[in-house]
Design an enzyme around this catalytic site. Structure first.
Site, PDB file in Angstrom:
ATOM      1  N   ASP A 307      19.573  -3.896   6.090  1.00 22.40           N
ATOM      2  CA  ASP A 307      20.935  -4.390   6.343  1.00 22.40           C
ATOM      3  C   ASP A 307      21.884  -3.271   6.761  1.00 22.40           C
ATOM      4  O   ASP A 307      21.562  -2.087   6.660  1.00 22.40           O
ATOM      5  CB  ASP A 307      21.454  -5.078   5.073  1.00 22.40           C
ATOM      6  CG  ASP A 307      22.733  -5.867   5.343  1.00 22.40           C
ATOM      7  OD1 ASP A 307      22.979  -6.237   6.509  1.00 22.40           O
ATOM      8  OD2 ASP A 307      23.494  -6.101   4.388  1.00 22.40           O
ATOM      9  N   GLU A 310      24.012  -1.876  12.027  1.00 22.23           N
ATOM     10  CA  GLU A 310      24.578  -1.904  13.397  1.00 22.23           C
ATOM     11  C   GLU A 310      24.850  -0.496  13.897  1.00 22.23           C
ATOM     12  O   GLU A 310      24.738  -0.297  15.118  1.00 22.23           O
ATOM     13  CB  GLU A 310      25.861  -2.736  13.403  1.00 22.23           C
ATOM     14  CG  GLU A 310      25.655  -4.210  13.150  1.00 22.23           C
ATOM     15  CD  GLU A 310      25.191  -4.526  11.718  1.00 22.23           C
ATOM     16  OE1 GLU A 310      25.603  -3.792  10.792  1.00 22.23           O
ATOM     17  OE2 GLU A 310      24.413  -5.474  11.541  1.00 22.23           O
ATOM     18  N   ASP A 420      26.056 -12.976   8.285  1.00 22.09           N
ATOM     19  CA  ASP A 420      27.007 -13.593   7.354  1.00 22.09           C
ATOM     20  C   ASP A 420      27.682 -14.831   7.931  1.00 22.09           C
ATOM     21  O   ASP A 420      28.865 -14.807   8.294  1.00 22.09           O
ATOM     22  CB  ASP A 420      28.051 -12.557   6.939  1.00 22.09           C
ATOM     23  CG  ASP A 420      27.405 -11.378   6.236  1.00 22.09           C
ATOM     24  OD1 ASP A 420      26.214 -11.487   5.883  1.00 22.09           O
ATOM     25  OD2 ASP A 420      28.084 -10.356   6.048  1.00 22.09           O
TER      26      ASP A 420
HETATM   27  C1  GLC Z   1      25.991  -7.910   4.138  1.00 22.35           C
HETATM   28  C2  GLC Z   1      24.781  -8.795   4.395  1.00 22.35           C
HETATM   29  C3  GLC Z   1      24.657  -9.817   3.299  1.00 22.35           C
HETATM   30  C4  GLC Z   1      24.566  -9.120   1.954  1.00 22.35           C
HETATM   31  C5  GLC Z   1      25.779  -8.213   1.751  1.00 22.35           C
HETATM   32  C6  GLC Z   1      25.653  -7.356   0.498  1.00 22.35           C
HETATM   33  O1  GLC Z   1      27.161  -8.628   4.250  1.00 22.35           O
HETATM   34  O2  GLC Z   1      24.867  -9.405   5.651  1.00 22.35           O
HETATM   35  O3  GLC Z   1      23.536 -10.634   3.501  1.00 22.35           O
HETATM   36  O4  GLC Z   1      24.507 -10.046   0.930  1.00 22.35           O
HETATM   37  O5  GLC Z   1      25.901  -7.332   2.850  1.00 22.35           O
HETATM   38  O6  GLC Z   1      24.528  -6.556   0.577  1.00 22.35           O
END
Ligand code: GLC
Length: 659
Positions: A307, A310, A420
Site C-alpha cells: 500500500d 504511488e 479507498d
Molecule cells: C490506505 C489504504 C487502505 C488502508 C489504509 C490504512 O488508505 O488504501 O486500504 O486501510 O491505508 O492502512
C-alpha cells in the site's frame, strides 16, 4: 499483429516481454504533433474506447479526460482524472477498424478521449518520449489476447485467495482477529482470510509485528491456519526513519533510498511520521526490500497487500517547514478571502504535492532521474520486489500479493484492489465497471473493497455488493477506521449473508477454472458484452452487465430499495435467480429487454445458450471444497462440453494452456 513505434527517447519500463522491432514512419490512423507533445486520432461517432484499467466513470471511456498520474485520492468521484494506477492501454472499437494502443512511458500521460473535441482523441505526453504499440486483430478478444501476449502472463494467486476475506483498518490484537474468526464460525459463514492493516506493526514499521498485540505471531498464524484462515498483512512503501530500526539502518547503509536535491535520503512522512522511501527503481533495492518479506513468510504468512505506493506522501520535511514559516507570517493578520484561502491551501496542499514529486531522485538503469519522470512505476516496482523475492524465497508455492498503485507490467507480479472507495451505490457499480478495464490491462486478480472503504455501509448495500462481486477474483470486505463496523456479523441479520457467501464457494470451481484459463491463455476473465456481440449496438452500450468466462453473464442490482432491474439479453439465455447454491429458479428468457425481479439476497446469473455452469457444495473454506460434489446446470450444453480447469491451487503453474 503488433506494430511498434518509438517517440523520442523513452525510458524503459520492462512492461513488455516481446521484442518487437520498431518501425519508422507514420503511425497508422494517428497524426503526430511534437510541438504539442501529442498524438491525435479522429474518431467516428460510433467508436467506443475500452481500457485504462482502474479509472472513474463507465466501461466506455469516451468523452472524458483521464490522466495517468498515480495518485492517492480517496474521493473517487466522476469529476476526477487520476486514481492510483496508470494502465495506459486503450482498445478502440470502431466499425472502420478496431485497434489497441499501448502508450508505454512512466511519466504523466493525458488521454483526452473527446473531452476537448468530441470527435478527436488526443494523447498528450509530458515528455514526448514513449514506446507505442499498435495492436491489430479482427476481433476484440483477439486484440486483447495479442496485447496480453505482448505484456506477459498475468499473476496467478493461490486458490485460497479466491475465498472470502475479511478486513478492517484495523484489527489491532490477536484477540480482535480471533473474535472476527469466531463470529464468522458462529454464523456458519465461510471465510478464508483475515487482513492485518497497519496497526499489526510496531509503530507502523515495515517487517515488524507489535509484540504486545501479537506475542507469538508464528504460533498465532499456525493456529489461524488450523482454522482455515490465512492472515494477510499490509506492507507500506515508506520506511520509518528511526535510528536502530534495522530496515532504516540497512537502507541508509546500502544506499537503497531515494535522494533529495542535496543528495541526502529524502525525508517525507506517511503513517509513522518521517520516513525514507526505497528506490525500487534499483534492482539491488528491490532485492533487499523483497528479501525482508521473509520475516513474515517465515512466521507462516502467505499473502500480502502493498500500500501507499504511488507513493503517497503526507508531507515532505522541507515543504512542511516552509508552510510553518508562512503560517507564522500570517499569524495575527486580518485574514481576508485571499489570505484565508492561502492558509487553508498551505495545509491542504501538503499531501501528495506535485512540487514534492519533482524534488527527489532515483537511480534507474545507471542514470539519475527526477521522480516525476518515472512516477508511475513506483508501485509496480515495489510489488515486483516482492514478487521476484517470492520466486526465490518460496519457489514451490504461490503467495497472495496485490497492490494499490500499479503500472502495466506489474500484472505479472501481483493483482490490485481499487483503493479507498466508499459505501456508495454508485461505487458498487463502479467496482463492476472497473473490472472490464482491469482485465483488458492484464490485472485479472482484482476487486474493490466490498461494502465500501469510506463511510457507513447499510445491510442492503453490503448484500448487493456481495452479490455484484460474486465472480470478482478478489472477494474482500474492507472498511476504514471511524466507520460503522461492516463485518457480516455486525449487521442486524448476519444469517441473511450466509447463502450468498456459500454461493460464492459453490461457484469457485467455475470462478477458478475461468480465471486460470484466462490467465494461462492471455484471455479475458470479465469482459464487456461487446466482446461477444460486437454487432449488437444495444449490447455494446450496456454498461451494467458483464460476461464472466465462457458461460455466464452477470447483471447486478445496484440501486438502493430496488427489487429488480432491467436486463438486456443479446441472445436467448437461461436466468438463474439464486437465493442460495441449492435454491434457485431456472427461467428461459428470449433475447431482448426484460424487467427481472431480484429481491435482496437474490442474485441474477445468466447462462448462455449451449453453455453450462458447474457448481459444488459449499464448504467452510476453499481447502475444504469437495470437487466430487460438482454438478452442472445446463442451458442446452452438456457437462462434457465444459473444460473444467483445476489444480492444487498452491504449486506455481509453469506452462501456458493450449487453446
Ligand atoms: C490506505 C489504504 C487502505 C488502508 C489504509 C490504512 O488508505 O488504501 O486500504 O486501510 O491505508 O492502512
Amino acid at each position: 499483429m503488433i506494430r511498434h513505434y518509438i517517440i523520442g527517447e523513452p525510458i524503459e519500463t520492462d512492461s513488455v516481454v516481446l521484442n518487437i522491432p520498431a518501425e519508422t514512419g507514420e503511425i497508422p490512423g494517428f497524426v503526430m504533433d511534437p510541438g504539442a507533445k501529442a498524438i491525435r486520432h479522429r474518431m467516428d461517432r460510433e467508436d467506443v474506447i475500452y481500457g485504462l484499467g482502474e479509472t472513474v466513470r463507465g466501461m466506455n471511456k469516451r468523452n472524458w479526460l483521464y490522466i495517468s498520474n498515480n495518485t492517492d485520492d480517496y474521493m473517487h468521484t466522476e469529476g476526477k482524472h487520476s486514481l492510483y494506477a496508470s494502465q495506459n492501454f486503450i482498445l478502440v472499437f470502431s466499425p472502420r477498424a478496431s485497434f489497441g494502443l499501448y502508450v508505454d512511458t512512466p511519466g504523466r500521460v493525458t488521454f483526452d478521449l473527446g473531452y476537448t473535441d468530441p470527435d478527436v482523441m488526443e494523447i498528450r505526453l509530458d515528455d514526448f518520449d514513449a514506446n507505442l504499440y499498435v495492436v491489430q486483430d479482427s476481433t476484440l478478444p483477439g486484440i486483447a489476447h495479442e496485447f496480453r501476449h505482448l505484456v506477459g502472463r498475468s499473476y496467478i494467486p493461490p486458490k485460497w485467495a479466491f475465498g472470502f476475506g475479511q478486513s478492517r483498518w484495523s484489527y489491532c490484537t490477536e484477540k480482535e482477529v480471533e473474535e472476527v474468526a469466531d463470529r464468522y464460525q458462529q454464523e456458519g459463514i465461510p471465510l478464508d482470510s483475515i487482513y492485518l492493516d497497519i496497526d499489526y506493526m510496531d509503530h507502523y514499521k515495515d517487517f515488524t509485528v507489535d509484540e504486545q498485540a501479537f506475542p507469538d505471531f508464528t504460533d498465532f498464524c499456525a493456529e489461524m491456519k488450523k482454522r482455515g484462515i490465512h492472515l494477510v498483512p499490509i506492507i507500506d512503501a515508506g520506511v520509518k526513519m528511526e535510528d536502530g530500526y534495522d530496515i532504516c539502518e540497512e537502507g541508509r547503509k546500502g544506499d537503497y533510498f531515494v535522494k533529495d536535491e542535496d543528495g541526502n535520503d529524502l525525508v517525507a512522512a506517511v503513517w509513522p511520521g518521517k520516513a525514507h522511501f526505497p528506490d525500487f527503481m534499483k534492482p539491488e533495492t528491490r532485492k533487499w526490500f523483497g528479501e525482508h518479506y521473509r520475516f513474515l513468510l517465515d512466521q507462516g504468512v502467505d499473502g500480502f497487500w502493498n500500500d501507499m505506493n504511488e507513493p503517497a506522501i503526507f508531507y515532505t520535511e522541507k515543504h512542511l517547514n516552509e508552510v510553518f514559516r508562512r503560517i507564522d507570517e500570517l499569524k495575527g493578520e486580518n485574514l481576508d478571502i485571499e489570505s484565508f484561502s492561502e492558509l487553508t491551501s498551505l495545509v491542504g496542499g501538503l499531501s501528495n504535492n506535485p512540487e514534492d514529486y519533482r524534488s527527489f531522485y532515483h537511480t534507474y538503469m545507471g542514470k539519475t532521474y527526477r521522480h516525476d519522470k518515472l512516477h508511475n512505476l513506483y508501485g509496480y516496482l515495489m510489488t515486483r520486489a516482492a514478487g521476484e523475492a517470492f520466486r526465490t524465497l518460496c519457489p514451490d508455492r504461490r503467495i497472495l500479493l496485490f497492490s494499490r498503485s500499479s503500472y502495466i507490467g506489474m500484472h505479472r507480479y501481483g493483482g490490485v484492489w481499487t483503493g479507498d472507495n466508499r459505501s456508495w451505490w454508485e461505487h458498487l457499480l463502479l467496482g463492476m465497471q472497473q473490472m472490464a478495464g482491469l482485465n483488458l490491462c492484464g490485472f485479472l486478480y482484482s476487486g474493490s473493497d466490498m461494502g465500501g472503504f469510506g463511510d457507513d455501509a447499510t445491510e442492503d448495500l453490503m448484500m448487493r455488493w456481495l452479490e455484484m462481486a460474486l465472480f470478482t477474483p478478489l472477494y474482500r470486505n474492507h472498511n476504514a477506521k471511524g466507520n460503522r463496523f461492516q463485518e457480516l456479523s455486525a449487521f442486524a441479520h448476519p444469517e441473511r449473508f450466509r447463502p450468498i457467501i456459500e454461493l460464492r464457494y459453490a461457484l469457485l470451481p467455475y470462478i477458478y477454472s475461468e480465471f486460470m484459463k484466462a490467465a494461462l491463455r492471455d484471455g479475458m476473465y470479465m469482459m464487456p458484452l461487446a466482446f461477444q456481440w460486437p454487432d449488437d449496438r444495444r449490447a455494446v452500450e450496456t454498461e451494467d452487465q458483464l460476461l464472466v468466462g465462457e458461460s455466464v453473464m452477470i447483471a447486478p442490482v445496484y440501486r438502493q430499495n430496488a427489487s429488480g432491474r432491467y436486463v438486456y439479453l443479446p441472445e436467448d439465455m437461461m436466468l438463474l435467480r439464486m437465493r442460495s447454491w441449492n435454491d434457485y429458479d431456472e427461467i428461459q428468457l428470449s433475447e431482448g429487454d426484460h424487467y427481472v425481479k431480484a429481491e435482496l439476497g437474490e442474485v441474477l446469473i445468466f447462462i448462455r445458450k449451449g453453455h453450462v455452469l458447474p457448481l459444488c457444495h459449499p464448504a467452510a473454506n476453499t481447502a475444504a471444497l469437495d470437487y466430487s460434489t460438482i454438478h452442472y446446470i445446463c442451458n442446452g450444453g452438456c457437462p462434457e462440453d465444459y473444460e473444467l480447469y483445476n489444480d492444487d491451487g498452491i504449486t506455481p503453474v509453469k506452462d501456458p494452456l493450449r487453446a
